[in-house]
Design an enzyme around this catalytic site. Structure first.
Site, PDB file in Angstrom:
ATOM      1  N   SER A  51       0.854  -1.182   0.000  1.00 40.41           N
ATOM      2  CA  SER A  51       0.000   0.000   0.000  1.00 40.41           C
ATOM      3  C   SER A  51       0.891   1.233   0.000  1.00 40.41           C
ATOM      4  O   SER A  51       2.063   1.157   0.398  1.00 40.41           O
ATOM      5  CB  SER A  51      -0.897   0.004   1.244  1.00 40.41           C
ATOM      6  OG  SER A  51      -1.492   1.260   1.456  1.00 40.41           O
ATOM      7  N   TYR A  60      -2.381   0.822  10.717  1.00 40.94           N
ATOM      8  CA  TYR A  60      -2.404   0.181   9.396  1.00 40.94           C
ATOM      9  C   TYR A  60      -1.048   0.325   8.723  1.00 40.94           C
ATOM     10  O   TYR A  60      -0.504  -0.644   8.172  1.00 40.94           O
ATOM     11  CB  TYR A  60      -3.497   0.812   8.547  1.00 40.94           C
ATOM     12  CG  TYR A  60      -3.592   0.284   7.135  1.00 40.94           C
ATOM     13  CD1 TYR A  60      -4.154  -0.957   6.872  1.00 40.94           C
ATOM     14  CD2 TYR A  60      -3.125   1.029   6.051  1.00 40.94           C
ATOM     15  CE1 TYR A  60      -4.246  -1.446   5.576  1.00 40.94           C
ATOM     16  CE2 TYR A  60      -3.213   0.556   4.759  1.00 40.94           C
ATOM     17  CZ  TYR A  60      -3.774  -0.682   4.515  1.00 40.94           C
ATOM     18  OH  TYR A  60      -3.860  -1.158   3.238  1.00 40.94           O
TER      19      TYR A  60
END
Length: 225
Positions: free
Chosen positions: A128, A141
């Protein structure tokens, strides 16, 4: 044909990666047992399901015992954060994100290393943009994705017979993204995000790169058009 195992294949980017690899690979579709996973296997005639909860390590070990040679392992499974600050994130949320996004990938890779070594295989980690930078509200995250990046980098150094690629996409038009935007309180505009098919095409391109090259990092950013 070479064999590819794709986690998180029941929907979203994982399903599109499966579709992109179907013409060139025998597929193992990883995911919790579901109608979605079975439907995709029927769509991709000849694909087999690999129905296992990646956080159930005993079941995972049992499921991998029959895999003796594996050309491609794509880690596409993952979960998003609840978008809370460090001050408001309880320990259980940290554990959940790290368990699903990092530890499960590490354990599956460890269990399949003999099969990957036998084939001189390729491991792809769908990371990501959060694996390269941290934004407010995304710290837990991002920590899981920074860890995933470290896993990929370390594996690449420790296993010179394998190719290891990290893919760092920006935000993608998925059901998960809709949930995130709803939490943010914004209107959902899919044109602002990458298409799952675009990310899948980048993964397939990395895998198809001729063997004299090692695609280590792929970064994708949405153009908004």
């Amino acid at each position: 044909m070479p064999t590819a195992l794709i986690t998180g294949a029941s929907r979203g980017v994982g399903a599109q990666i499966a579709r992109a690899l179907a013409p060139t690979h025998d597929l193992l579709l990883g995911g919790r047992g579901s109608a979605e996973l079975d439907t995709l296997a029927m769509e991709l005639d000849g694909a087999a399901t690999f129905p296992v909860d990646l956080t159930d390590h005993d079941s995972l070990e049992a499921a991998t015992e029959a895999v003796t040679s594996l050309d491609v392992l794509v880690h596409s499974a993952g979960v998003a954060s609840s978008l809370e600050s460090v001050a408001d994130t309880p320990a259980d949320e940290w554990r959940y994100l790290l368990e699903v996004n990092l530890i499960a990938a590490a354990e599956l890779t460890r269990l399949l290393l003999p099969a990957l070594r036998a084939a001189g295989g390729h491991v792809v980690f769908l990371n990501s943009g959060a694996g390269m930078r941290v934004n407010p509200g995304w710290t837990p995250y991002a920590a899981s994705k920074f860890g995933l990046r470290a896993l990929a980098d370390g594996l690449r150094l420790e296993e010179p017979s394998l190719r290891v690629t990290s893919v760092f996409p920006g935000r993608i038009d998925t059901d998960m993204q809709r949930d995130i935007v709803a939490i943010e309180g914004a209107d959902y505009d899919p044109s602002k995000f990458l298409k799952p098919e675009t990310v899948a095409a980048a993964v397939a391109h990395a895998i198809s790169t001729p063997s004299d090259a090692h695609p280590t990092d792929v970064v994708l950013r949405p153009t908004g058009r």
